[in-house]
Design a protein around this motif. Structure first.
Motif, PDB file in Angstrom:
ATOM      1  N   LEU A 180      10.438   3.299  -9.780  1.00  0.00           N
ATOM      2  CA  LEU A 180      10.827   3.701  -8.617  1.00  0.00           C
ATOM      3  C   LEU A 180      10.182   2.072  -8.230  1.00  0.00           C
ATOM      4  CD1 LEU A 180       9.915   7.039  -7.579  1.00  0.00           C
ATOM      5  CD2 LEU A 180      11.945   6.575  -9.276  1.00  0.00           C
ATOM      6  N   PRO A 181      11.118   1.178  -7.642  1.00  0.00           N
ATOM      7  CA  PRO A 181      10.630   0.255  -7.116  1.00  0.00           C
ATOM      8  C   PRO A 181      10.521   0.428  -5.627  1.00  0.00           C
ATOM      9  CG  PRO A 181      13.700   0.164  -8.229  1.00  0.00           C
ATOM     10  CD  PRO A 181      12.909   1.535  -8.566  1.00  0.00           C
ATOM     11  N   ASN A 182      10.145  -0.419  -5.634  1.00  0.00           N
ATOM     12  CA  ASN A 182       9.312  -0.971  -4.430  1.00  0.00           C
ATOM     13  C   ASN A 182       9.118   0.183  -3.071  1.00  0.00           C
ATOM     14  OD1 ASN A 182       9.301  -3.015  -2.472  1.00  0.00           O
ATOM     15  ND2 ASN A 182      10.596  -1.744  -0.944  1.00  0.00           N
ATOM     16  N   THR A 183       8.444   1.230  -4.280  1.00  0.00           N
ATOM     17  CA  THR A 183       7.613   2.352  -3.388  1.00  0.00           C
ATOM     18  C   THR A 183       5.791   2.359  -3.451  1.00  0.00           C
ATOM     19  OG1 THR A 183       7.470   3.646  -5.541  1.00  0.00           O
ATOM     20  CG2 THR A 183       9.544   3.937  -4.178  1.00  0.00           C
ATOM     21  N   GLY A 184       5.090   1.220  -3.771  1.00  0.00           N
ATOM     22  CA  GLY A 184       4.311   0.794  -3.212  1.00  0.00           C
ATOM     23  C   GLY A 184       3.819   0.502  -1.567  1.00  0.00           C
ATOM     24  N   PHE A 185       2.140   0.549  -1.875  1.00  0.00           N
ATOM     25  CA  PHE A 185       1.995   1.238  -0.255  1.00  0.00           C
ATOM     26  C   PHE A 185       0.694   0.653  -0.181  1.00  0.00           C
ATOM     27  CE2 PHE A 185       1.285   4.936  -1.718  1.00  0.00           C
ATOM     28  CZ  PHE A 185      -0.575   5.547  -0.932  1.00  0.00           C
ATOM     29  N   GLU A 186       0.146  -0.141   0.965  1.00  0.00           N
ATOM     30  CA  GLU A 186      -1.620  -0.393   1.847  1.00  0.00           C
ATOM     31  C   GLU A 186      -1.462   0.016   2.387  1.00  0.00           C
ATOM     32  OE1 GLU A 186      -1.405  -4.532   1.788  1.00  0.00           O
ATOM     33  OE2 GLU A 186      -0.737  -5.304  -0.757  1.00  0.00           O
ATOM     34  N   GLU A 187      -2.585   0.359   2.840  1.00  0.00           N
ATOM     35  CA  GLU A 187      -3.233   1.400   4.507  1.00  0.00           C
ATOM     36  C   GLU A 187      -5.403   1.042   3.872  1.00  0.00           C
ATOM     37  OE1 GLU A 187      -5.186   5.862   5.018  1.00  0.00           O
ATOM     38  OE2 GLU A 187      -2.827   5.667   3.289  1.00  0.00           O
ATOM     39  N   LYS A 188      -4.936   0.760   5.688  1.00  0.00           N
ATOM     40  CA  LYS A 188      -6.279   0.049   5.848  1.00  0.00           C
ATOM     41  C   LYS A 188      -6.481   1.135   7.014  1.00  0.00           C
ATOM     42  CE  LYS A 188      -5.321  -4.663   4.639  1.00  0.00           C
ATOM     43  NZ  LYS A 188      -4.634  -6.179   5.579  1.00  0.00           N
ATOM     44  N   ASP A 189      -7.711   2.180   7.331  1.00  0.00           N
ATOM     45  CA  ASP A 189      -7.949   2.656   8.420  1.00  0.00           C
ATOM     46  C   ASP A 189      -9.192   2.327   8.649  1.00  0.00           C
ATOM     47  OD1 ASP A 189      -6.000   3.708   7.937  1.00  0.00           O
ATOM     48  OD2 ASP A 189      -6.749   5.001   5.944  1.00  0.00           O
ATOM     49  N   ALA A 190      -9.942   2.479   9.832  1.00  0.00           N
ATOM     50  CA  ALA A 190     -11.502   2.684  10.216  1.00  0.00           C
ATOM     51  C   ALA A 190     -11.212   3.545  11.768  1.00  0.00           C
ATOM     52  CB  ALA A 190     -11.219   0.900  11.115  1.00  0.00           C
TER      53      ALA A 190
END
Length: 789
Positions: free
Chosen positions: A302-312
């Motif tokens: 499924l194209p363009n379904t990636g994600f990046e997450e940064k939590d603190a």
């Protein structure tokens, strides 16, 4: 079989080989005992009736009237000891019995008695659960660690009565008894989570690694949690701050094969400093990173379904005889790619996308347009004062800043650095509660709550107007013990809300200035009766209401995340609900069983009705209009855990929901399909460096969703499906003296093609296929926190 699958299969077989299930006779180990007292950390008074347990061995005892406990017949090894008591935060502590029996005194920190969840603290199988007055599903710390998904919503989806609205692997929103969004109150610790909850793709902005325990109250939780809890409450509970002197940490990592996701979280905590007058200082810091690429169905990516997450997050707190005080900060941030095939230019493209979806043959981590950037910052201060002899005063203040920027892939704004649509939500909440411990037969809570909220729209396009909201409430909840078997709880609440939506006007959209108020009473009456040894019957009736939100009243534009055009209706009135449910429970040594039946009648129930395709300068999208009707939701939930012997257990749960338009008799839109979840788990003997190995086989059976409205302009895939799952793991394994927990799970083992009815990509593509999930947790430090506590 490709190289990656071969390596995963080899690792799976290697872990299975470590599970010597019922592997014959073993040498009888030396047995010892642990004993001591359980006391209140502030007053140092004994805590009678506290449950002290060794969860790894399924052993537990209750403290006597003087707070004493003793557990005998334990093996000579390092074990985890847990303590739970009503009104106190749970405690977990490792004890080293390798040198013989120990006396261990345990101190519990107070936690508010919230009568709607008063017995949620019981472990699976704890007999105190018989006194629950509501249908409550609980995930312990060990279960959260073992089932932790890519989002909080995904972590919850196997609980009875809970499903999820899902947009691929990155967005999952809990649905409780057929209701979601503003009708389900999500609590981040003691703070009501305030984001753009009205969006179906606006999932709770909470780090899944920060969750220690999760409680789901099914049915109305209006009295304590406000009018937005018409459908239920999801409480995400963080780890309690340490109160004994130590420094420790925990590194956790999850790896998902389907979208090549890597996730890691590092937690550090300690409590080694005592301050004069103020008390002992405890602290915790945690950071989490995630990165995922395109999700994969059995046939395509499924194209363009990636994600990046940064939590603190960071927390610091004091505890002393006067009470406790804590300051908590958390940041959640993610960039989400949106499925490219749902954003098209013309009506012909939309029809083509549904019949011949846009897919890819290759994997990519690239996040291109369209995409969203979501950030949520939370600062909260909680203080609890002990007011001898019977009262505790609790003060909770929080500030939340939620931002959402949405960038188009097509249309006039596709090349702009300014978001096509943006939101900034500022929220202040204040809660003041007075709890009184049992006074004769009575115990209760009285409180005041207030909220100030403002929304800005800095994007190029209009969807909802800017607005200001003030809300306040006053409530009381009192429980009476009519006998040792029978308890009765009554609650009453009054809420007032004022909202001002500011005028917006341009050549395309005109939204008038709008100011309105709502107020009203809500209440509940619930009871639990112990029928006999191990059996109880509980029931509740609640009167609730919910004011329409600004999106339901004033939407006019493309909702980027859902890839649809939405129109509000300013004539919509508030929802009024009457909820009734009954729950039958049984708890014995080998069987835990619960079945609940409910009916929720909601007048002026608000929903999205499809009306056609809408072409705009941002593309062509399915059109939906907010509408309202009188509705009835009925359902049954059941779960059973059968553990006849130490080496195996069997679990099954089922969920059935029927939503009906009372005016037409037609089914409501977006009701979850019937489903059954089942698994069998085999436990092995601990041997050498391997502790508590297990093997689990399970299945998720989802029935064809034939309960859909008879007239809809979009073909809805409603076929049933069966997903097989497998998991192997160890409670602890020692490598070079370092303990760690490990598991390897395979979801959708047979790589089945399916489309869930609540998947928002169902009009275009299949749901993701096989997913191999590796989970590791490594504790360290003087008194390291365990992932399984």
């Amino acid at each position: 079989m490709n190289h990656r699958s071969g390596v995963a299969a080899a690792f799976l077989l290697a872990l299975v080989a470590t599970v010597p299930v019922a592997a014959g006779a073993q040498e009888t180990p030396t047995t010892v005992q642990v004993s001591g007292w359980v006391r209140d950390s502030a007053s140092r008074r004994p805590v009678p009736g506290a449950v002290v347990a060794v969860p790894d061995l399924n052993r537990s005892v209750a403290t006597d009237q003087e707070g004493r406990y003793q557990i005998s017949g334990l093996p000579s090894e390092v074990l985890l000891l847990t303590v739970r008591a009503i009104g106190y935060a749970p405690l977990a502590q490792r004890v080293d019995l390798t040198r013989g029996s120990l006396t261990v005194d345990l101190l519990l920190g107070v936690r508010p008695i919230e009568l709607d969840t008063i017995v949620v603290s019981g472990e699976r199988g704890d007999s105190t659960a018989l006194h629950n007055e509501q249908a409550i599903a609980v995930m312990s710390a060990a279960e959260v660690a073992r089932d932790r998904g890519q989002t909080i919503g995904e972590t919850l989806k196997e609980l009875p009565g809970v499903t999820v609205i899902q947009y691929g692997p990155s967005i999952a929103k809990p649905v409780v008894r057929g209701l979601h969004s503003q009708r389900v109150r999500v609590m981040n610790g003691d703070v009501p989570q305030e984001g753009q909850q009205w969006g179906e793709e606006h999932a709770p902005e909470i780090d899944a690694f920060a969750a220690n325990e999760v409680e789901v109250i099914r049915g109305s939780g209006t009295v304590l949690y406000g009018s937005d809890a018409l459908g239920g409450v999801v409480r995400v509970l963080p780890r309690p701050l340490p109160q004994t002197g130590h420094f420790g940490g925990l590194f956790s990592t999850n790896v998902f094969s389907n979208n090549h996701q890597g996730a890691g979280s590092l937690l550090l905590e300690g409590s080694s400093l005592g301050l004069p007058v103020l008390g002992r200082l405890g602290w915790r810091v945690q950071g989490t990173l995630r990165r995922a690429g395109d999700a994969q169905t059995p046939d395509y990516y499924l194209p363009n379904t990636g994600f990046e997450e940064k939590d603190a997050s960071a927390a610091i707190g004091l505890s002393r005889s006067w009470g406790t005080s804590q300051l908590i900060f958390s940041h959640f941030g993610t960039d989400l790619g949106m499925y490219l095939g749902a954003h098209v230019t013309t009506k012909a493209d939309l029809d083509r996308a549904m019949k011949d979806p846009l897919t890819s043959d290759s994997f990519s981590y690239t996040i291109g347009r369209p995409y969203q950037t979501v950030k949520h910052d939370l600062l909260s201060w909680r203080t609890e004062l002990v007011l001898p002899p019977k009262f505790r005063l609790e003060l909770n203040y929080s500030y939340q800043h939620n931002t959402r920027s949405e960038y188009d892939g097509i249309g006039f704004a596709s090349g702009s650095t300014r978001p096509a649509f943006g939101l900034e939500l500022y929220t202040h909440t204040l809660d003041l509660r007075l709890h009184h411990a049992p006074m004769g037969r009575f115990a209760g809570t009285f409180g005041l709550s207030g909220m100030r909220q403002g929304n800005l729209s800095p994007g190029r396009s209009f969807l909802i107007p800017q607005y200001r909201l003030y809300a306040g409430g006053v409530y009381g909840l009192e429980q009476v013990s009519l006998s040792q078997r029978w308890t009765l709880t009554a609650g009453l609440r009054y809420d007032h809300r004022w909202q001002h939506a500011y005028q917006y006007g341009d050549p395309v959209v005109i939204s008038p200035d709008d100011e309105r108020t709502w107020d009203g009473f809500s209440g509940s009456l619930s009871s639990a009766f112990q029928l006999g040894q191990g059996w109880s019957l509980a029931g509740s009736i609640g009167r609730t209401w919910r004011a329409p939100n600004v999106a339901e009243l004033h939407s006019a534009g493309v909702h980027h995340g859902t890839a649809q055009y939405e129109l509000g209706d300013s004539t919509i009135q508030r929802e009024d609900g009457l909820n009734v449910d009954m729950t039958l429970r049984h708890i014995s040594r080998s069987l835990r069983f619960e079945v609940s039946a409910y009916q929720n009648r909601i007048n002026d129930y608000i929903f999205l009705r499809p009306f056609g395709d809408v072409s705009t300068v941002r593309g062509t999208y399915p059109g939906y209009r907010y509408d309202h009707t009188n509705a009835r939701l009925r359902g049954v939930e059941a779960s059973a855990l059968f553990s006849p012997d130490w080496w195996w257990s069997f679990y099954v749960s089922g969920t059935l929901v029927r939503g009906i338009d009372r005016g037409t008799g037609d089914p409501l839109y977006d009701m979850p399909a019937d489903r059954i979840i089942t698994n069998i788990r085999l436990y092995g003997h601990s041997s050498g460096s391997v502790k508590d190995p297990y093997l689990e086989l399970g299945a998720t059976l989802v029935r064809e969703q034939d309960q859909v409205p008879p007239v809809t302009i979009y073909k809805l895939p409603t076929d049933g499906y069966v997903l097989l799952n497998a998991e192997v793991g160890v409670g602890a394994v020692h490598l070079a003296g370092q303990p760690l927990t490990a598991s390897l799970a395979v979801r959708n083992l047979l790589n089945v093609r399916y489309r869930d009815y609540l998947s928002r990509y169902r009009l275009f593509v299949n749901d993701p296929g096989r997913d191999i999930v590796l989970r590791l947790a490594v504790p360290f430090g003087d008194s390291a926190p365990l992932a399984t506590q």
